[in-house]
Design a protein around this motif. Structure first.
Motif, PDB file in Angstrom:
ATOM      1  N   LEU A 251      61.733  24.655 -28.032  1.00 15.74           N
ATOM      2  CA  LEU A 251      61.733  23.246 -27.632  1.00 15.74           C
ATOM      3  C   LEU A 251      61.064  22.373 -28.681  1.00 15.74           C
ATOM      4  O   LEU A 251      61.619  21.345 -29.088  1.00 15.74           O
ATOM      5  N   GLN A 252      59.877  22.753 -29.138  1.00 17.43           N
ATOM      6  CA  GLN A 252      59.182  21.912 -30.108  1.00 17.43           C
ATOM      7  C   GLN A 252      59.949  21.829 -31.425  1.00 17.43           C
ATOM      8  O   GLN A 252      59.992  20.767 -32.061  1.00 17.43           O
ATOM      9  N   SER A 253      60.596  22.919 -31.828  1.00 21.81           N
ATOM     10  CA  SER A 253      61.422  22.879 -33.043  1.00 21.81           C
ATOM     11  C   SER A 253      62.635  21.975 -32.845  1.00 21.81           C
ATOM     12  O   SER A 253      62.982  21.187 -33.724  1.00 21.81           O
ATOM     13  N   ALA A 254      63.277  22.083 -31.681  1.00 20.80           N
ATOM     14  CA  ALA A 254      64.436  21.232 -31.384  1.00 20.80           C
ATOM     15  C   ALA A 254      64.048  19.762 -31.389  1.00 20.80           C
ATOM     16  O   ALA A 254      64.755  18.918 -31.968  1.00 20.80           O
ATOM     17  N   LEU A 255      62.928  19.433 -30.754  1.00 22.37           N
ATOM     18  CA  LEU A 255      62.479  18.035 -30.724  1.00 22.37           C
ATOM     19  C   LEU A 255      62.156  17.543 -32.135  1.00 22.37           C
ATOM     20  O   LEU A 255      62.480  16.409 -32.498  1.00 22.37           O
ATOM     21  N   GLY A 256      61.542  18.395 -32.946  1.00 20.63           N
ATOM     22  CA  GLY A 256      61.259  18.027 -34.335  1.00 20.63           C
ATOM     23  C   GLY A 256      62.520  17.794 -35.141  1.00 20.63           C
ATOM     24  O   GLY A 256      62.594  16.861 -35.953  1.00 20.63           O
TER      25      GLY A 256
ATOM     26  N   GLU B 143      61.152  27.958 -16.856  1.00 26.50           N
ATOM     27  CA  GLU B 143      60.671  27.310 -18.070  1.00 26.50           C
ATOM     28  C   GLU B 143      61.793  27.167 -19.091  1.00 26.50           C
ATOM     29  O   GLU B 143      61.890  26.136 -19.771  1.00 26.50           O
ATOM     30  N   ALA B 144      62.650  28.161 -19.204  1.00 25.46           N
ATOM     31  CA  ALA B 144      63.790  28.071 -20.116  1.00 25.46           C
ATOM     32  C   ALA B 144      64.746  26.961 -19.674  1.00 25.46           C
ATOM     33  O   ALA B 144      65.240  26.187 -20.488  1.00 25.46           O
ATOM     34  N   ARG B 145      64.987  26.889 -18.361  1.00 21.00           N
ATOM     35  CA  ARG B 145      65.882  25.845 -17.842  1.00 21.00           C
ATOM     36  C   ARG B 145      65.307  24.453 -18.097  1.00 21.00           C
ATOM     37  O   ARG B 145      66.008  23.559 -18.569  1.00 21.00           O
ATOM     38  N   LEU B 146      64.035  24.275 -17.808  1.00 16.78           N
ATOM     39  CA  LEU B 146      63.409  22.960 -18.018  1.00 16.78           C
ATOM     40  C   LEU B 146      63.355  22.587 -19.494  1.00 16.78           C
ATOM     41  O   LEU B 146      63.521  21.420 -19.850  1.00 16.78           O
TER      42      LEU B 146
END
Length: 191
Positions: free
Chosen positions: A111-116, A138-141
């Protein structure tokens, strides 16, 4: 917004031997990532792997490494690989604008890599069945949050067929025979 293999890169985040035993659906996600990495190799799409603090979590799972052809491994200490200056510079130099991302844990490093990547202006495609966490919710969210911020949820088949673009080429026939046909519940014949 379609994927083009000439503009794509497959980013496989932290499928590490020390982490996988606690990941719900980790082995299935690993297999899916390996399958798409094979398609990527056939189409000359770069495959990059990350490893989060491998001294503690171990390196990339040997079962994944054994299926890969040419690939690059990036070690990182930040949860987002986009906080690692060498990675950012190499990604800019590589020229891909469409990043297909998968890995573990979905709600942290993926998630943090995708947002970056999104913040940096890349098109991000969240490879749903190859992204997992310790807990399924957590994976779904994580996928929902990434998509709410501009990522696009995809499956490996979606990516493979968009990269292939058409069915009347020698490349399609090769990829169909090696990767697509064995995965189909029923055999489909193309020209």
């Amino acid at each position: 917004m379609r994927l083009h293999h000439q503009q794509s890169l497959l980013l496989v985040v932290d499928f590490q031997a020390g982490l996988l035993p606690v990941i719900e659906g980790g082995e299935a996600a690993l297999e899916e990532a390996g399958w798409l990495a094979g398609v990527a190799e056939a189409l000359q799409v770069p495959v990059w792997l990350t490893e989060q603090y491998p001294e503690r979590l171990g390196g990339t799972a040997p079962s994944l490494l054994s299926t890969l052809g040419e690939h690059k491994v990036w070690q990182k200490l930040h949860f987002s690989v986009m906080e690692e200056p060498e990675f950012v510079d190499a990604l800019q130099a590589q020229g891909a604008r469409q990043i297909v991302i998968c890995g573990t844990e979905a709600h942290i490093c993926v998630l943090q890599s995708a947002l970056g990547l999104l913040e940096a202006g890349y098109e991000v495609f969240w490879l749903s069945e190859a992204t997992a966490s310790r807990r399924k919710d957590e994976a779904r969210l994580a996928r929902e949050r990434a998509c709410a911020n501009g990522a696009v949820a995809v499956t490996a088949d979606m990516v493979a067929y968009e990269w292939l673009h058409r069915c009347d080429t020698a490349t399609f026939k090769e990829v169909h025979q090696r990767f697509l046909k064995p995965r189909s519940p029923r055999s489909v014949t193309f020209f």
